[in-house]
Design a protein around this motif. Structure first.
Motif, PDB file in Angstrom:
ATOM      1  N   UNK A 131       0.469 -39.279  33.957  1.00  0.00           N
ATOM      2  CA  UNK A 131       0.097 -38.133  33.030  1.00  0.00           C
ATOM      3  C   UNK A 131      -0.364 -38.620  31.650  1.00  0.00           C
ATOM      4  N   UNK A 132      -0.267 -40.028  31.046  1.00  0.00           N
ATOM      5  CA  UNK A 132      -0.813 -40.974  30.144  1.00  0.00           C
ATOM      6  C   UNK A 132      -1.789 -41.384  30.187  1.00  0.00           C
ATOM      7  N   UNK A 133      -2.293 -41.274  31.501  1.00  0.00           N
ATOM      8  CA  UNK A 133      -3.542 -42.251  32.711  1.00  0.00           C
ATOM      9  C   UNK A 133      -4.154 -40.979  32.316  1.00  0.00           C
ATOM     10  N   UNK A 134      -4.030 -39.431  32.805  1.00  0.00           N
ATOM     11  CA  UNK A 134      -5.102 -38.588  33.026  1.00  0.00           C
ATOM     12  C   UNK A 134      -5.577 -38.342  31.776  1.00  0.00           C
ATOM     13  N   UNK A 135      -4.488 -37.824  30.217  1.00  0.00           N
ATOM     14  CA  UNK A 135      -5.094 -38.300  29.139  1.00  0.00           C
ATOM     15  C   UNK A 135      -6.084 -38.748  28.456  1.00  0.00           C
ATOM     16  N   UNK A 136      -6.276 -39.996  28.937  1.00  0.00           N
ATOM     17  CA  UNK A 136      -6.952 -40.814  28.454  1.00  0.00           C
ATOM     18  C   UNK A 136      -8.465 -40.845  29.407  1.00  0.00           C
ATOM     19  N   UNK A 137      -7.894 -40.671  30.916  1.00  0.00           N
ATOM     20  CA  UNK A 137      -9.094 -40.385  31.361  1.00  0.00           C
ATOM     21  C   UNK A 137      -9.897 -39.568  30.694  1.00  0.00           C
ATOM     22  N   UNK A 138     -10.061 -37.678  30.245  1.00  0.00           N
ATOM     23  CA  UNK A 138     -10.763 -36.915  29.726  1.00  0.00           C
ATOM     24  C   UNK A 138     -10.585 -37.262  28.368  1.00  0.00           C
ATOM     25  N   UNK A 139     -11.276 -38.452  28.084  1.00  0.00           N
ATOM     26  CA  UNK A 139     -11.282 -38.368  26.972  1.00  0.00           C
ATOM     27  C   UNK A 139     -10.322 -38.359  25.270  1.00  0.00           C
ATOM     28  N   UNK A 140      -9.257 -39.004  25.609  1.00  0.00           N
ATOM     29  CA  UNK A 140      -8.112 -39.342  24.559  1.00  0.00           C
ATOM     30  C   UNK A 140      -7.498 -37.711  24.106  1.00  0.00           C
ATOM     31  N   UNK A 141      -7.658 -37.073  25.223  1.00  0.00           N
ATOM     32  CA  UNK A 141      -7.392 -36.101  24.943  1.00  0.00           C
ATOM     33  C   UNK A 141      -5.367 -35.719  25.545  1.00  0.00           C
ATOM     34  N   UNK A 142      -4.816 -36.005  24.484  1.00  0.00           N
ATOM     35  CA  UNK A 142      -2.991 -36.019  24.071  1.00  0.00           C
ATOM     36  C   UNK A 142      -2.216 -34.520  25.576  1.00  0.00           C
ATOM     37  N   UNK A 143      -3.240 -33.764  24.949  1.00  0.00           N
ATOM     38  CA  UNK A 143      -2.507 -32.372  25.819  1.00  0.00           C
ATOM     39  C   UNK A 143      -2.416 -31.429  26.634  1.00  0.00           C
ATOM     40  N   UNK A 144      -3.754 -32.633  27.881  1.00  0.00           N
ATOM     41  CA  UNK A 144      -4.871 -32.354  29.209  1.00  0.00           C
ATOM     42  C   UNK A 144      -3.755 -31.912  30.289  1.00  0.00           C
ATOM     43  N   UNK A 145      -2.995 -33.380  29.905  1.00  0.00           N
ATOM     44  CA  UNK A 145      -2.020 -33.377  31.667  1.00  0.00           C
ATOM     45  C   UNK A 145      -1.294 -32.516  31.411  1.00  0.00           C
ATOM     46  N   UNK A 146      -0.259 -31.985  29.790  1.00  0.00           N
ATOM     47  CA  UNK A 146       0.580 -30.759  30.479  1.00  0.00           C
ATOM     48  C   UNK A 146      -0.246 -29.758  30.820  1.00  0.00           C
ATOM     49  N   UNK A 147      -1.296 -29.667  29.895  1.00  0.00           N
ATOM     50  CA  UNK A 147      -1.922 -28.005  30.525  1.00  0.00           C
ATOM     51  C   UNK A 147      -2.812 -27.774  31.347  1.00  0.00           C
ATOM     52  N   UNK A 148      -2.431 -28.776  32.356  1.00  0.00           N
ATOM     53  CA  UNK A 148      -3.164 -28.704  33.876  1.00  0.00           C
ATOM     54  C   UNK A 148      -1.953 -28.484  34.507  1.00  0.00           C
ATOM     55  N   UNK A 149      -0.885 -28.823  34.773  1.00  0.00           N
ATOM     56  CA  UNK A 149       0.054 -28.224  35.369  1.00  0.00           C
ATOM     57  C   UNK A 149       1.042 -26.691  34.661  1.00  0.00           C
ATOM     58  N   UNK A 150       0.625 -26.885  33.148  1.00  0.00           N
ATOM     59  CA  UNK A 150       1.158 -25.407  32.967  1.00  0.00           C
ATOM     60  C   UNK A 150       0.194 -24.190  33.487  1.00  0.00           C
ATOM     61  N   UNK A 151      -1.761 -24.318  32.827  1.00  0.00           N
ATOM     62  CA  UNK A 151      -2.359 -24.157  33.435  1.00  0.00           C
ATOM     63  C   UNK A 151      -2.649 -23.522  35.283  1.00  0.00           C
ATOM     64  N   UNK A 152      -1.490 -24.277  36.091  1.00  0.00           N
ATOM     65  CA  UNK A 152      -1.366 -24.009  37.363  1.00  0.00           C
ATOM     66  C   UNK A 152      -0.168 -23.168  37.538  1.00  0.00           C
ATOM     67  N   UNK A 153       0.700 -23.357  36.742  1.00  0.00           N
ATOM     68  CA  UNK A 153       2.127 -22.468  36.443  1.00  0.00           C
ATOM     69  C   UNK A 153       1.948 -21.462  36.495  1.00  0.00           C
ATOM     70  N   UNK A 154       0.543 -21.162  35.052  1.00  0.00           N
ATOM     71  CA  UNK A 154       0.086 -19.237  34.741  1.00  0.00           C
ATOM     72  C   UNK A 154      -0.044 -18.605  36.254  1.00  0.00           C
ATOM     73  N   UNK A 155      -0.990 -19.978  36.907  1.00  0.00           N
ATOM     74  CA  UNK A 155      -2.396 -18.432  37.917  1.00  0.00           C
ATOM     75  C   UNK A 155      -0.855 -18.567  38.998  1.00  0.00           C
TER      76      UNK A 155
END
Length: 179
Positions: free
Chosen positions: A151-175
């Motif tokens: 998750x931390x690697x993903x967050x860094x890859x997208x420009x240091x968005x510290x919430x991105x990896x969490x949103x990735x999963x919560x958005x998938x769960x919402x769908x």
């Protein structure tokens, strides 16, 4: 031919709790409190103590699902840039694991690398691991830490968005909940 480790045969587990635990760990890291907050540790221990065997298994499966989902996302991104996810992700994470001997004892690193490789090749990490017997107590913290490192690697890859990896999963769960 379908593999017995195909994700279609795997239980997703308690992904919601797994992402909550992972997000809590990431926030502690980003706040500079990783491993030093006794209140956080006490709450985590109480939470684990309140779980029955079925709950613990569901959480374990949920963490494996997180690892699979993160590696699947990373595989998609790497393929867009003509990169191999295994070549791009696994060596970096294994090197990080080796620098964290209190969390990753040397004997668990091959298992965690195997989970990453299984996920990176489209296999279910929990079904892959099940081939080798039950999870051990020594693998629990490294399993959680592997999900956090991804998750931390993903967050860094997208420009240091510290919430991105969490949103990735919560958005998938919402769908999934909407369907």
């Amino acid at each position: 031919m379908s593999s017995p480790c195909d994700p279609a045969y795997a239980r997703a587990g308690d992904v919601a709790t797994a992402v909550m635990v992972m997000d809590s760990r990431l926030k502690a890291i980003y706040d500079g409190k990783a491993g030093t907050d006794p209140e956080q540790q006490r709450l985590a221990e109480e939470f684990v103590a309140s779980m029955g065997p079925a709950d613990a298994d569901a959480l374990l499966d949920g963490v494996c699902t997180l690892i699979y989902m993160y590696m699947d996302w990373l595989r998609t991104v790497c393929e867009r840039h003509d990169k191999d996810v295994l070549e791009h992700v696994v060596p970096t994470l294994v090197a990080t694991m080796r620098m964290m001997p209190n969390t990753f004892r040397p004997e668990v690193i091959p298992t965690m690398a195997g989970l990453l490789i299984a996920s990176g090749t489209g296999l279910s990490p929990n079904l892959w691991r099940a081939q080798y017997g039950d999870w051990t107590r020594a693998e629990m913290n490294p399993l959680e830490a592997t999900a956090v490192l991804l998750a931390e690697q993903i967050n860094r890859m997208v420009g240091d968005d510290q919430e991105f990896a969490t949103r990735l999963i919560t958005d998938a769960l919402a769908v999934t909940d909407d369907n």
